[in-house]
Design a protein around this motif. Structure first.
Motif, PDB file in Angstrom:
ATOM      1  N   PHE A   1      -8.311  29.118   6.585  1.00  0.00           N
ATOM      2  CA  PHE A   1      -9.135  27.525   6.703  1.00  0.00           C
ATOM      3  C   PHE A   1      -7.642  27.587   7.512  1.00  0.00           C
ATOM      4  N   TYR A   2      -7.868  27.277   8.938  1.00  0.00           N
ATOM      5  CA  TYR A   2      -6.640  26.663   9.836  1.00  0.00           C
ATOM      6  C   TYR A   2      -7.482  25.125  10.515  1.00  0.00           C
ATOM      7  N   GLY A   3      -8.465  24.452  10.319  1.00  0.00           N
ATOM      8  CA  GLY A   3      -8.336  22.852  10.474  1.00  0.00           C
ATOM      9  C   GLY A   3      -7.986  22.113   9.913  1.00  0.00           C
ATOM     10  N   ASN A   4      -7.972  20.891  10.011  1.00  0.00           N
ATOM     11  CA  ASN A   4      -7.411  20.015   9.723  1.00  0.00           C
ATOM     12  C   ASN A   4      -8.063  19.495   8.460  1.00  0.00           C
ATOM     13  N   ALA A   5      -7.355  19.744   7.052  1.00  0.00           N
ATOM     14  CA  ALA A   5      -7.623  19.866   5.806  1.00  0.00           C
ATOM     15  C   ALA A   5      -6.462  18.644   5.247  1.00  0.00           C
ATOM     16  N   LEU A   6      -6.091  17.996   5.591  1.00  0.00           N
ATOM     17  CA  LEU A   6      -5.016  17.134   4.813  1.00  0.00           C
ATOM     18  C   LEU A   6      -5.788  15.540   4.709  1.00  0.00           C
ATOM     19  N   GLY A   7      -5.511  14.842   3.911  1.00  0.00           N
ATOM     20  CA  GLY A   7      -6.384  13.484   3.226  1.00  0.00           C
ATOM     21  C   GLY A   7      -4.614  12.765   2.875  1.00  0.00           C
ATOM     22  N   VAL A   8      -5.203  11.560   3.486  1.00  0.00           N
ATOM     23  CA  VAL A   8      -4.464  10.315   2.745  1.00  0.00           C
ATOM     24  C   VAL A   8      -4.796   9.411   1.666  1.00  0.00           C
ATOM     25  N   PRO A   9      -4.599   9.793   0.621  1.00  0.00           N
ATOM     26  CA  PRO A   9      -5.401   9.070  -0.870  1.00  0.00           C
ATOM     27  C   PRO A   9      -4.429   7.559  -0.611  1.00  0.00           C
ATOM     28  N   THR A  10      -4.696   6.677  -0.548  1.00  0.00           N
ATOM     29  CA  THR A  10      -4.017   5.803  -0.656  1.00  0.00           C
ATOM     30  C   THR A  10      -4.504   4.291  -2.351  1.00  0.00           C
ATOM     31  N   ILE A  11      -3.095   3.951  -2.890  1.00  0.00           N
ATOM     32  CA  ILE A  11      -3.485   2.985  -3.731  1.00  0.00           C
ATOM     33  C   ILE A  11      -2.797   1.647  -3.780  1.00  0.00           C
ATOM     34  N   VAL A  12      -3.485   0.856  -3.712  1.00  0.00           N
ATOM     35  CA  VAL A  12      -2.403  -0.482  -3.488  1.00  0.00           C
ATOM     36  C   VAL A  12      -2.829  -1.642  -4.602  1.00  0.00           C
ATOM     37  N   SER A  13      -1.043  -2.231  -4.875  1.00  0.00           N
ATOM     38  CA  SER A  13      -1.027  -3.085  -5.625  1.00  0.00           C
ATOM     39  C   SER A  13      -0.398  -5.010  -4.905  1.00  0.00           C
ATOM     40  N   THR A  14       0.817  -5.526  -5.274  1.00  0.00           N
ATOM     41  CA  THR A  14       0.913  -6.117  -4.828  1.00  0.00           C
ATOM     42  C   THR A  14       2.635  -6.441  -5.572  1.00  0.00           C
ATOM     43  N   VAL A  15       3.076  -7.785  -4.154  1.00  0.00           N
ATOM     44  CA  VAL A  15       4.454  -7.214  -4.638  1.00  0.00           C
ATOM     45  C   VAL A  15       5.058  -6.966  -5.715  1.00  0.00           C
ATOM     46  N   GLU A  16       4.803  -8.582  -6.514  1.00  0.00           N
ATOM     47  CA  GLU A  16       5.142  -8.256  -7.417  1.00  0.00           C
ATOM     48  C   GLU A  16       5.509  -7.377  -8.950  1.00  0.00           C
ATOM     49  N   LEU A  17       3.788  -6.973  -8.597  1.00  0.00           N
ATOM     50  CA  LEU A  17       3.774  -6.099  -9.294  1.00  0.00           C
ATOM     51  C   LEU A  17       4.803  -5.025  -9.519  1.00  0.00           C
ATOM     52  N   VAL A  18       4.650  -4.577  -8.335  1.00  0.00           N
ATOM     53  CA  VAL A  18       5.389  -3.181  -7.901  1.00  0.00           C
ATOM     54  C   VAL A  18       7.428  -3.388  -8.056  1.00  0.00           C
ATOM     55  N   CYS A  19       7.692  -5.111  -7.630  1.00  0.00           N
ATOM     56  CA  CYS A  19       8.812  -4.677  -8.142  1.00  0.00           C
ATOM     57  C   CYS A  19       9.501  -5.621  -9.328  1.00  0.00           C
ATOM     58  N   ALA A  20       8.942  -6.497 -10.176  1.00  0.00           N
ATOM     59  CA  ALA A  20       9.098  -6.648 -11.282  1.00  0.00           C
ATOM     60  C   ALA A  20       8.742  -5.591 -12.495  1.00  0.00           C
TER      61      ALA A  20
ATOM     62  N   ARG B   1       0.855  -1.447  -0.255  1.00  0.00           N
ATOM     63  CA  ARG B   1      -0.089  -0.035   0.017  1.00  0.00           C
ATOM     64  C   ARG B   1       0.978   1.339  -0.484  1.00  0.00           C
ATOM     65  N   LEU B   2       0.345   2.196  -0.596  1.00  0.00           N
ATOM     66  CA  LEU B   2       1.376   3.980  -0.530  1.00  0.00           C
ATOM     67  C   LEU B   2       0.359   4.406  -0.663  1.00  0.00           C
ATOM     68  N   SER B   3       0.143   5.049   0.669  1.00  0.00           N
ATOM     69  CA  SER B   3      -0.425   6.682   1.073  1.00  0.00           C
ATOM     70  C   SER B   3      -0.079   7.995   0.602  1.00  0.00           C
ATOM     71  N   CYS B   4      -0.576   8.759   0.168  1.00  0.00           N
ATOM     72  CA  CYS B   4      -0.099  10.277  -0.051  1.00  0.00           C
ATOM     73  C   CYS B   4      -0.343  11.269   1.056  1.00  0.00           C
ATOM     74  N   ILE B   5       0.210  12.354   1.926  1.00  0.00           N
ATOM     75  CA  ILE B   5      -0.361  12.773   2.896  1.00  0.00           C
ATOM     76  C   ILE B   5      -0.357  14.178   2.140  1.00  0.00           C
ATOM     77  N   ILE B   6      -1.856  14.698   1.899  1.00  0.00           N
ATOM     78  CA  ILE B   6      -1.953  16.031   0.323  1.00  0.00           C
ATOM     79  C   ILE B   6      -2.777  16.790   1.264  1.00  0.00           C
ATOM     80  N   ASN B   7      -2.044  18.052   1.276  1.00  0.00           N
ATOM     81  CA  ASN B   7      -2.824  19.352   2.032  1.00  0.00           C
ATOM     82  C   ASN B   7      -4.564  19.614   0.578  1.00  0.00           C
ATOM     83  N   ALA B   8      -5.607  19.340   1.329  1.00  0.00           N
ATOM     84  CA  ALA B   8      -6.971  19.672   0.518  1.00  0.00           C
ATOM     85  C   ALA B   8      -7.066  21.172   0.329  1.00  0.00           C
ATOM     86  N   ARG B   9      -6.136  22.296   0.369  1.00  0.00           N
ATOM     87  CA  ARG B   9      -5.966  23.588   0.474  1.00  0.00           C
ATOM     88  C   ARG B   9      -5.694  24.230  -1.359  1.00  0.00           C
TER      89      ARG B   9
END
Length: 266
Positions: A125-144, A104-112
Motif C-alpha cells: 500500500f503506497y497511499g498516504n497512511a500517516l496520522g498525527v495524533p496530538t496531546i495537550v497540556s499546560t505550560v505549568e504542568l509540562v515544566c513543573a 501541544r505535542l504531535s507525533c507523526i505515526i505510520n499507520a502501517r
C-alpha cells in the motif's frame, strides 16, 4: 530496479478506499492537531528573523541518565518516548510561555505495520497512511512535573493511533476541510525517521553514510541515526528555536542529563 531487477520486490498497491470516510461521516475523537489554540500574550507567533538550528545527541549514556528520572513502572519505556518527553519539557521551559497557556505535542505515526493490525493495510500500500495524533497540556504542568509525566503523555498519544483514529481523521477532513496545521511555538511535532528504511537504501553503491533530514523545520523535529555505518545506532535530534531560547534549551537539557550522569558512569 537500479541494480538490474525487472520489477519491484513488493508490488505497489493502490487501495486508498481503505482509508476513505464513510457516509454519514462522524468525528469520534478530538483532533487537536488541526485546532487553533488561544495565545494569552502573543508569544506563540513565529518570528523567523532570529532563528537558530542545532542538533542534539542521545547515545547510551544520555538515555541511561534520563531513565534515572523515571519511576519503576516507566523504566522500560522506549527511547522515543523518553527522548520526546525530555525534549518537550526542555523546549517548553526554554520558551518561557505563560504558565496557564496550552501546549501541544504531535507525533507523526505510520499507520502501517504490526501495531496497526486493526487497519489491515495490505503489503505494498503506497497511499498516504500517516496520522498525527496530538496531546495537550499546560505550560505549568509540562515544566513543573517530573519527566515521567511527559513519558505518560507520549505513551497516551501513541496509543490513540489505530483504525478509529484514522477513520475519525478522514471524517474530520470531510466535514471541516483540510485546515493548515498550526505553526506556533506552543506546538511541537516530532517524527521518528530512524526506521524508515532509508539507511538500507542501496542502488549499487552500498548503504548511505547518513540517511535522514539534516535539520528541523520550525516546530517539527526529525529523529535520525547519527551514523548509519555504526552498529550502535545513536540518535540525533535537530531543534529549531529563536537563538536565545535555543541557548536556554541546551542548558535545560544538560541539567537534566548531568543530574544523573555520574550515577551512570560509576
Amino acid at each position: 530496479m537500479a541494480k538490474g531487477a525487472d520489477s519491484p520486490s513488493i508490488p505497489p498497491l493502490w487501495a486508498q478506499e481503505l482509508l476513505n470516510a464513510i457516509d454519514p461521516p462522524t468525528i469520534t475523537l478530538p483532533h487537536y492537531e488541526y485546532e487553533q489554540l488561544l495565545d494569552s500574550q502573543g508569544s506563540f507567533i513565529i518570528d523567523q528573523s532570529d532563528m537558530a538550528q542545532r542538533s542534539f545527541y542521545f547515545g547510551p549514556q544520555q538515555i541511561t541518565a534520563l531513565r534515572k528520572h523515571l519511576p519503576p513502572h516507566l523504566s522500560t519505556c522506549s527511547s522515543f518516548e523518553l527522548i520526546t518527553a525530555c525534549i518537550w519539557k526542555c523546549r517548553t521551559l526554554s520558551l518561557r510561555l505563560n504558565p496557564k497557556d496550552t501546549v501541544r505535542l504531535s507525533c507523526i505515526i505510520n499507520a502501517r505495520g504490526k501495531r496497526m493490525d486493526d487497519l489491515c493495510l495490505p503489503l505494498g500500500f503506497y497511499g498516504n497512511a500517516l496520522g498525527v495524533p496530538t496531546i495537550v497540556s499546560t505550560v505549568e504542568l509540562v515544566c513543573a512535573s517530573p519527566l515521567g509525566y511527559g513519558v505518560e503523555l507520549v505513551r497516551k498519544n501513541k496509543a490513540q493511533m489505530g483504525k478509529e483514529y484514522m477513520q475519525s481523521l478522514a471524517h474530520f477532513l470531510v466535514i471541516r476541510g483540510r485546515p493548515p496545521p498550526p505553526m506556533a511555538w506552543n506546538v511541537f511535532i516530532v517524527s521518528d525517521n530512524r526506521h524508515t528504511g532509508l539507511g538500507e537504501f542501496d542502488v549499487g553503491w552500498g548503504r548511505p553514510v547518513y540517511a535522514g533530514l539534516a535539520r528541523a523545520v520550525h516546530v517539527i523535529s526529525f529523529y535520525v541515526r547519527e551514523n548509519n555505518q555504526e552498529e550502535e545506532f545513536r540518535i540525533l535530534v535537530p531543534i529549531c528555536l529563536p537563538r536565545m531560547c535555543l541557548e536556554r534549551f541546551e542548558q535545560e537539557l544538560k541539567r537534566m542529563i548531568l543530574e544523573h550522569v555520574d550515577d551512570v558512569s560509576k
